[in-house]
Design an enzyme around this catalytic site. Structure first.
Site, mmCIF file in Angstrom:
data_model
loop_
_atom_site.group_PDB
_atom_site.id
_atom_site.type_symbol
_atom_site.label_atom_id
_atom_site.label_comp_id
_atom_site.label_asym_id
_atom_site.label_seq_id
_atom_site.Cartn_x
_atom_site.Cartn_y
_atom_site.Cartn_z
ATOM 1 C CE LYS A 113 -4.481 -1.360 1.699
ATOM 2 N NZ LYS A 113 -5.535 -1.153 2.693
ATOM 3 C CE LYS A 196 -6.199 -7.693 -2.400
ATOM 4 N NZ LYS A 196 -6.521 -7.108 -1.115
ATOM 5 C CE LYS A 199 -13.240 -3.334 0.806
ATOM 6 N NZ LYS A 199 -12.208 -2.974 1.773
HETATM 7 P P1 TYM Z 1 -10.687 -5.706 3.639
HETATM 8 O O1 TYM Z 1 -11.754 -4.703 3.938
HETATM 9 O O2 TYM Z 1 -9.605 -5.297 2.715
HETATM 10 O O3 TYM Z 1 -11.318 -7.037 3.065
HETATM 11 C C1 TYM Z 1 -12.385 -7.675 3.740
HETATM 12 C C2 TYM Z 1 -12.252 -9.185 3.620
HETATM 13 O O4 TYM Z 1 -12.278 -9.578 2.249
HETATM 14 C C3 TYM Z 1 -11.149 -10.388 1.961
HETATM 15 N N1 TYM Z 1 -10.725 -10.139 0.568
HETATM 16 C C4 TYM Z 1 -10.554 -11.086 -0.347
HETATM 17 N N2 TYM Z 1 -10.692 -12.424 -0.298
HETATM 18 C C5 TYM Z 1 -10.445 -13.132 -1.420
HETATM 19 N N3 TYM Z 1 -10.052 -12.555 -2.603
HETATM 20 C C6 TYM Z 1 -9.897 -11.204 -2.685
HETATM 21 N N4 TYM Z 1 -9.527 -10.648 -3.827
HETATM 22 C C7 TYM Z 1 -10.155 -10.419 -1.540
HETATM 23 N N5 TYM Z 1 -10.102 -9.075 -1.273
HETATM 24 C C8 TYM Z 1 -10.448 -8.924 0.018
HETATM 25 C C9 TYM Z 1 -10.090 -9.932 2.948
HETATM 26 O O5 TYM Z 1 -9.086 -10.896 3.124
HETATM 27 C C10 TYM Z 1 -10.929 -9.700 4.186
HETATM 28 O O6 TYM Z 1 -11.170 -10.942 4.847
HETATM 29 N N6 TYM Z 1 -7.928 -5.387 7.784
HETATM 30 C C11 TYM Z 1 -9.072 -6.027 7.182
HETATM 31 C C12 TYM Z 1 -10.355 -5.765 7.939
HETATM 32 C C13 TYM Z 1 -10.278 -6.084 9.392
HETATM 33 C C14 TYM Z 1 -10.387 -7.363 9.983
HETATM 34 C C15 TYM Z 1 -10.286 -7.140 11.385
HETATM 35 C C16 TYM Z 1 -10.567 -8.643 9.468
HETATM 36 C C17 TYM Z 1 -10.107 -5.179 10.391
HETATM 37 N N7 TYM Z 1 -10.122 -5.807 11.582
HETATM 38 C C18 TYM Z 1 -10.337 -8.203 12.278
HETATM 39 C C19 TYM Z 1 -10.629 -9.703 10.386
HETATM 40 C C20 TYM Z 1 -10.517 -9.476 11.758
HETATM 41 C C21 TYM Z 1 -9.244 -5.491 5.778
HETATM 42 O O7 TYM Z 1 -8.753 -4.453 5.445
HETATM 43 O O8 TYM Z 1 -10.058 -6.260 4.999
#
Ligand code: TYM
Length: 336
Positions: A113, A196, A199
């Protein structure tokens, strides 16, 4: 078993978020060995990069609507907004003092990032994994269902929990484990099978958004990158064909079958046959979510009520854990 997971209310949720995370959560509803499920809208994580406040507010409600539209039952799971429960920020500070700089420096997502802009990104972006550890550790979470890109952060939460327990000779924190799907933990860009699906990708055609309508889903799949070979019969033959593998994975997840089942069905077919079939299963899975989200967003009072109940429940658990932590580190409790 106690489950915690979350999604950032930034950008438009993609089919990657659905397959990697939300679909797993919905499946967990059926598992009787799960005692507690909490799904958070992590707005405090979102502001680690610049957000438009008006949009952030709107996206936070939208994510709540998406959770419910995807099949998360607010009677079975606690849905809440991170900033509604101050214990997340408070524990994050303590964990900043447990986590080591060297551990943070290994976080690949920060490196990706920040890129060449390392000196100019926020301190929050760098410290973000310890806020994520706080999210998880406040609730005695045993399992964290996430996509592949978050695995390293959950492993860091384990390290932080272990160090804290050791430093303060306590067993305050439960050691959590990441849970990844066997197939579909990393959905790739429709335009580049080595990247990947995200969003935050500026190019919309690289992803299927959960709120895309049937037409744009079909168009995006039609234009998705593939190659000139027909569909293979064996999984091993997908090894050097990342774009095709990704499409097979998306098909399998949306149709609730295995990747091998997909190949059994389409081996030898060309993409003129496979892509319309894929579009059909994706539309069947995704388009109803958009419709349901629209309905839910038309009644913000209903959503706000669920989020308020969720925050109260989460806070009642988090408060107790935070008090134990404050006591362990030597803070004097207030008299009143
Ligand atoms: P975030 O908001 O980027 O993504 C949310 C969830 O979606 C999954 N994900 C994917 N899985 C498969 N293929 C993809 N291309 C893909 N893009 C996103 C992510 O792995 C995630 O599970 N830091 C985290 C949010 C968070 C969190 C937590 C998660 C904050 N606190 C505590 C678990 C537990 C995040 O930015 O996810």
């Amino acid at each position: 078993m106690k489950i915690f997971s979350g999604i950032q209310p930034s950008g438009d949720l993609t089919i990657g978020n659905y397959i990697g995370a939300i679909q797993q959560w919905v499946e967990m509803h059926k598992d009787p060995s799960i005692d507690e499920q909490l799904y958070c809208i992590v707005d405090m994580h979102a502001i680690t990069v610049t957000q438009d406040p008006k949009e952030l507010r709107q996206k936070s409600r939208e994510i709540a609507a998406i959770y419910i539209a995807c099949g998360i039952d607010p009677e079975k799971a606690t849905l809440f907004i991170q900033s509604h429960v101050p214990a997340h920020a408070e524990l994050a500070w303590i964990l900043n003092c447990t986590a080591r700089i060297g551990w943070m420096n290994r976080m690949t997502q920060f490196k990706d990032k920040a890129g060449k802009n390392k000196e100019n990104v926020s301190l929050g972006l760098y410290a973000y994994p310890s806020l994520m550890a706080a999210d998880i550790l406040l609730y005695d979470t045993t399992h964290v269902p996430v996509g592949d890109d978050q695995k390293q952060h959950v492993e860091l939460a384990r390290d932080i929990a272990q160090k804290f327990n050791h430093d303060y000779a306590s067993d305050i924190f439960t050691i959590p484990a990441p849970v990844l799907r066997k197939e579909g933990a990393r959905i790739m860009s429709l335009r580049d099978g080595t990247k990947k699906m995200s969003k935050s990708d500026p190019v919309d055609a690289t992803r299927i958004n959960l709120l895309d309508d049937a037409d744009s889903i079909t168009q995006k799949i039609k234009k998705a990158k593939t190659d000139s070979e027909p569909m293979p019969a064996k999984l091993e033959d997908l090894k050097d064909r990342p774009e095709v593998k990704n499409l097979v994975q998306i098909y399998a997840s949306c149709a609730d079958i295995s990747m091998q089942d997909v190949l059994d069905k389409y081996a030898g077919a060309n993409f003129g046959t496979f892509k319309p079939a894929l579009a059909e299963v994706v539309v069947a899975k995704i388009a109803p979510i958009g419709e349901k989200v629209k309905e839910l967003l038309a009644d913000p009072a209903y959503l706000d009520d669920i989020l308020e109940r969720g925050a109260k429940k989460a806070e009642s658990i988090a408060k107790v854990k935070l008090a134990e932590v404050y006591d362990a580190v030597g803070f004097i409790p207030r008299k009143g």
